[in-house]
Design an enzyme around this catalytic site. Structure first.
Site, PDB file in Angstrom:
ATOM      1  N   LYS A 263     -18.352   4.560   4.565  1.00  0.00           N
ATOM      2  CA  LYS A 263     -16.955   4.813   4.952  1.00  0.00           C
ATOM      3  C   LYS A 263     -16.399   6.019   4.212  1.00  0.00           C
ATOM      4  O   LYS A 263     -15.687   6.843   4.794  1.00  0.00           O
ATOM      5  CB  LYS A 263     -16.094   3.582   4.659  1.00  0.00           C
ATOM      6  CG  LYS A 263     -14.606   3.814   4.904  1.00  0.00           C
ATOM      7  CD  LYS A 263     -13.774   2.602   4.573  1.00  0.00           C
ATOM      8  CE  LYS A 263     -12.290   2.922   4.723  1.00  0.00           C
ATOM      9  NZ  LYS A 263     -11.414   1.768   4.388  1.00  0.00           N
TER      10      LYS A 263
ATOM     11  N   SER B 148       0.829  -1.201   0.000  1.00  0.00           N
ATOM     12  CA  SER B 148       0.000   0.000   0.000  1.00  0.00           C
ATOM     13  C   SER B 148       0.865   1.252   0.000  1.00  0.00           C
ATOM     14  O   SER B 148       1.810   1.366   0.785  1.00  0.00           O
ATOM     15  CB  SER B 148      -0.916   0.032   1.230  1.00  0.00           C
ATOM     16  OG  SER B 148      -1.631   1.250   1.289  1.00  0.00           O
ATOM     17  N   SER B 149       0.514   2.207  -0.864  1.00  0.00           N
ATOM     18  CA  SER B 149       1.202   3.503  -0.864  1.00  0.00           C
ATOM     19  C   SER B 149       0.900   4.300   0.399  1.00  0.00           C
ATOM     20  O   SER B 149       1.619   5.248   0.733  1.00  0.00           O
ATOM     21  CB  SER B 149       0.775   4.322  -2.090  1.00  0.00           C
ATOM     22  OG  SER B 149      -0.618   4.615  -2.039  1.00  0.00           O
TER      23      SER B 149
ATOM     24  N   GLU C 185      -8.028   1.146  -6.611  1.00  0.00           N
ATOM     25  CA  GLU C 185      -9.323   1.358  -5.963  1.00  0.00           C
ATOM     26  C   GLU C 185     -10.479   1.329  -6.962  1.00  0.00           C
ATOM     27  O   GLU C 185     -11.640   1.169  -6.575  1.00  0.00           O
ATOM     28  CB  GLU C 185      -9.342   2.678  -5.186  1.00  0.00           C
ATOM     29  CG  GLU C 185      -9.262   3.926  -6.048  1.00  0.00           C
ATOM     30  CD  GLU C 185      -7.848   4.424  -6.235  1.00  0.00           C
ATOM     31  OE1 GLU C 185      -7.680   5.648  -6.349  1.00  0.00           O
ATOM     32  OE2 GLU C 185      -6.911   3.603  -6.270  1.00  0.00           O
TER      33      GLU C 185
ATOM     34  N   ARG D 263     -15.827  -0.262  -1.208  1.00  0.00           N
ATOM     35  CA  ARG D 263     -15.689  -0.480  -2.654  1.00  0.00           C
ATOM     36  C   ARG D 263     -16.486  -1.706  -3.115  1.00  0.00           C
ATOM     37  O   ARG D 263     -17.033  -1.724  -4.217  1.00  0.00           O
ATOM     38  CB  ARG D 263     -14.217  -0.651  -3.025  1.00  0.00           C
ATOM     39  CG  ARG D 263     -13.343   0.546  -2.712  1.00  0.00           C
ATOM     40  CD  ARG D 263     -13.738   1.784  -3.482  1.00  0.00           C
ATOM     41  NE  ARG D 263     -12.903   2.912  -3.137  1.00  0.00           N
ATOM     42  CZ  ARG D 263     -13.270   4.186  -3.248  1.00  0.00           C
ATOM     43  NH1 ARG D 263     -14.483   4.490  -3.701  1.00  0.00           N
ATOM     44  NH2 ARG D 263     -12.453   5.157  -2.914  1.00  0.00           N
TER      45      ARG D 263
END
Length: 310
Positions: A288, A47-48, A191, A263
């Site tokens: 969220k 993850s960035s 995403e 998502r």
């Protein structure tokens, strides 16, 4: 979260977590009024956000911070560009000349007034509604110049046969009779994968979504979850090492799960819109990032009698 916690420890922060479940909640961070900072090497290939979090705080560390990434390419790299841009706008000195090294100098973070762009990743589900119905959706105030990764949805839906038009008023997508399948690397825009996968389930040919192996470590294992839920409505999905191979099938009614993942909730709403008799459980998990999602969705599609009603 172990990558982030270990990095804080290297920088002089005391973090206590459970010996039985290291790197997971719950944990305790002990503040002492200052953080030494300095050099930290980490593998941020999951993850960035691990890098962004450190950069955003680094200017207040006594020695600033130098973050060196050592591992596979960082996913969602446009988010790091956004982080650096935001810091520079606030007067922070950032050196990102090396693709795997970021240096933030210690110093003040200045206040400033900003106009916050629309969240383009959240908008993707609404644009997807046009793609699966052959309808038309307009999102006002879409930026002409942005570092948001979500802007990639324009090229993706264009490749899938949508008519995509950006004007001063905003972005308009008009869907085709049926979307086209595509072969696309989504590594930098991970995403968007759930919504793109949902649209691909309605395509006129198979799709390959690549470069998103890191989605296994998000709110849920999104690759497995997408394969299961698309399969529930009749699609055929093969989980690849780094993504999904989606083959459209004969659609059928189903009850779709959302996995406490915003998502996945948005993707399920898209699947429900194009499939009669589908119910989405716990659509409220979309809150969220978009608390009004369910109300906005119902308003867009014409009332409360849609399958996306949770």
């Amino acid at each position: 979260m172990a990558t982030g916690l270990d990095a804080l420890r290297v920088l002089g922060v005391t973090v206590e977590d459970s010996a039985q479940a290291p790197g997971l909640l719950p944990f305790t961070v002990h503040g002492r009024g200052a953080v030494a900072g300095g050099l930290v090497e980490m593998d941020a290939s999951e993850s960035s956000q691990f890098i962004s979090g450190l950069l955003l705080a680094g200017a207040r560390f006594t020695a600033g911070i130098t973050v060196v990434h050592d591992g596979k390419p960082v996913p969602s790299e446009p988010h790091l560009v956004m982080t650096v841009e935001a810091l520079r706008d606030a007067g922070v000195a950032v050196d990102d000349g090396d693709s795997n090294t970021w240096r933030v100098e210690p110093g003040p973070i200045h206040p400033l007034d900003v106009v916050v762009e629309p969240d383009l990743s959240n908008a993707a589900a609404f644009l997807a509604a046009a793609m699966v119905t052959g309808g038309r959706v307009h999102v006002p105030d879409w930026p002409h110049h942005t570092t948001q990764a979500g802007d990639g949805i324009r090229d993706i839906f264009d490749a899938m046969g949508g008519e995509v038009t950006l004007t001063r008023e905003g972005l308009t997508v008009t869907g085709p009779d049926r979307p086209h399948g595509l072969d696309v690397d989504l590594h930098d825009v991970g995403e968007l994968t759930p919504v793109v996968a949902a649209v691909a389930a309605f395509a006129d040919s198979p799709s390959w979504l690549r470069g998103v192996e890191h989605l296994r470590g998000h709110e849920t294992d999104r690759l497995s979850a997408l394969a299961h839920e698309i399969g529930a409505v009749g699609g055929r999905v093969e989980i690849l090492d780094d993504g999904l191979h989606i083959r459209p099938g004969e659609f059928r009614p189903a009850t779709l799960q959302t996995y406490a993942d915003h998502r996945m909730g948005m993707a399920a709403a898209v699947l429900a819109l194009g499939t009669p008799g589908v119910l989405v459980e716990d659509i409220a998990t979309t809150g969220k990032t978009l608390p009004a999602f369910a109300d906005m969705w119902e308003s867009m599609v014409g009332g409360p009698d849609t399958g996306s009603r949770g």
